[in-house]
Write a protein that holds these residues in place. Structure first.
Motif, PDB file in Angstrom:
ATOM      1  N   SER A 133     -10.353  63.180 -36.176  1.00  0.00           N
ATOM      2  CA  SER A 133     -11.462  62.667 -36.991  1.00  0.00           C
ATOM      3  C   SER A 133     -12.646  63.623 -36.966  1.00  0.00           C
ATOM      4  O   SER A 133     -13.278  63.855 -37.996  1.00  0.00           O
ATOM      5  CB  SER A 133     -11.911  61.291 -36.475  1.00  0.00           C
ATOM      6  OG  SER A 133     -10.885  60.354 -36.611  1.00  0.00           O
ATOM      7  N   GLN A 165      -9.373  60.768 -32.194  1.00  0.00           N
ATOM      8  CA  GLN A 165     -10.802  61.096 -32.215  1.00  0.00           C
ATOM      9  C   GLN A 165     -11.009  62.572 -32.527  1.00  0.00           C
ATOM     10  O   GLN A 165     -11.885  62.927 -33.307  1.00  0.00           O
ATOM     11  CB  GLN A 165     -11.453  60.746 -30.881  1.00  0.00           C
ATOM     12  CG  GLN A 165     -11.631  59.272 -30.677  1.00  0.00           C
ATOM     13  CD  GLN A 165     -12.163  58.923 -29.298  1.00  0.00           C
ATOM     14  OE1 GLN A 165     -12.205  59.750 -28.394  1.00  0.00           O
ATOM     15  NE2 GLN A 165     -12.537  57.668 -29.124  1.00  0.00           N
ATOM     16  N   ARG A 223      -5.469  57.874 -28.569  1.00  0.00           N
ATOM     17  CA  ARG A 223      -6.881  57.660 -28.941  1.00  0.00           C
ATOM     18  C   ARG A 223      -7.651  58.984 -28.932  1.00  0.00           C
ATOM     19  O   ARG A 223      -8.408  59.272 -29.855  1.00  0.00           O
ATOM     20  CB  ARG A 223      -7.511  56.641 -27.981  1.00  0.00           C
ATOM     21  CG  ARG A 223      -8.873  56.170 -28.368  1.00  0.00           C
ATOM     22  CD  ARG A 223      -9.361  54.994 -27.537  1.00  0.00           C
ATOM     23  NE  ARG A 223      -9.248  55.167 -26.094  1.00  0.00           N
ATOM     24  CZ  ARG A 223      -8.382  54.503 -25.312  1.00  0.00           C
ATOM     25  NH1 ARG A 223      -7.573  53.610 -25.835  1.00  0.00           N
ATOM     26  NH2 ARG A 223      -8.342  54.729 -24.008  1.00  0.00           N
ATOM     27  N   GLU A 224      -7.428  59.813 -27.920  1.00  0.00           N
ATOM     28  CA  GLU A 224      -8.105  61.111 -27.827  1.00  0.00           C
ATOM     29  C   GLU A 224      -7.708  62.026 -28.993  1.00  0.00           C
ATOM     30  O   GLU A 224      -8.552  62.705 -29.565  1.00  0.00           O
ATOM     31  CB  GLU A 224      -7.775  61.793 -26.493  1.00  0.00           C
ATOM     32  CG  GLU A 224      -8.276  61.073 -25.272  1.00  0.00           C
ATOM     33  CD  GLU A 224      -9.763  61.215 -25.049  1.00  0.00           C
ATOM     34  OE1 GLU A 224     -10.379  62.161 -25.572  1.00  0.00           O
ATOM     35  OE2 GLU A 224     -10.322  60.364 -24.327  1.00  0.00           O
TER      36      GLU A 224
END
Length: 81
Positions: free
Chosen positions: A68, A65, A61-62
């Motif tokens: 992105s 992110q 997830r990190e």
């Protein structure tokens, strides 16, 4: 997540980032698990399947992110591929 698990996540993110910069390619699954093992050892955390799932989901997830954000500001296009 426990403090030890958070420490593992932080250690993995920094070591995987260094690996990416040094090798200019994304680490293999085996390399990720190697970094996971080292990070758990450093944090004094027993690497159970449950812990691995939580930590690796958070690391993923990190990374997503961060990628992105890089793409959003126009610096990440093609950078991680």
């Amino acid at each position: 997540m426990s403090q030890a698990e958070n420490d593992v996540v932080e250690h993995m993110l920094s070591s995987l980032t260094i690996s990416l910069f040094q090798n200019r390619i994304a680490p293999s699954d085996e390399q990720v698990m190697y970094h996971f093992g080292l990070a758990c050892e450093r944090a004094g955390l027993v690497a159970t399947e449950e812990v691995a799932i939580r930590v690796l989901k958070r690391v993923s997830r990190e990374i997503n992110q961060a990628q992105s954000v890089l793409e959003f500001v126009g610096r990440g296009e093609g950078w991680l591929h």
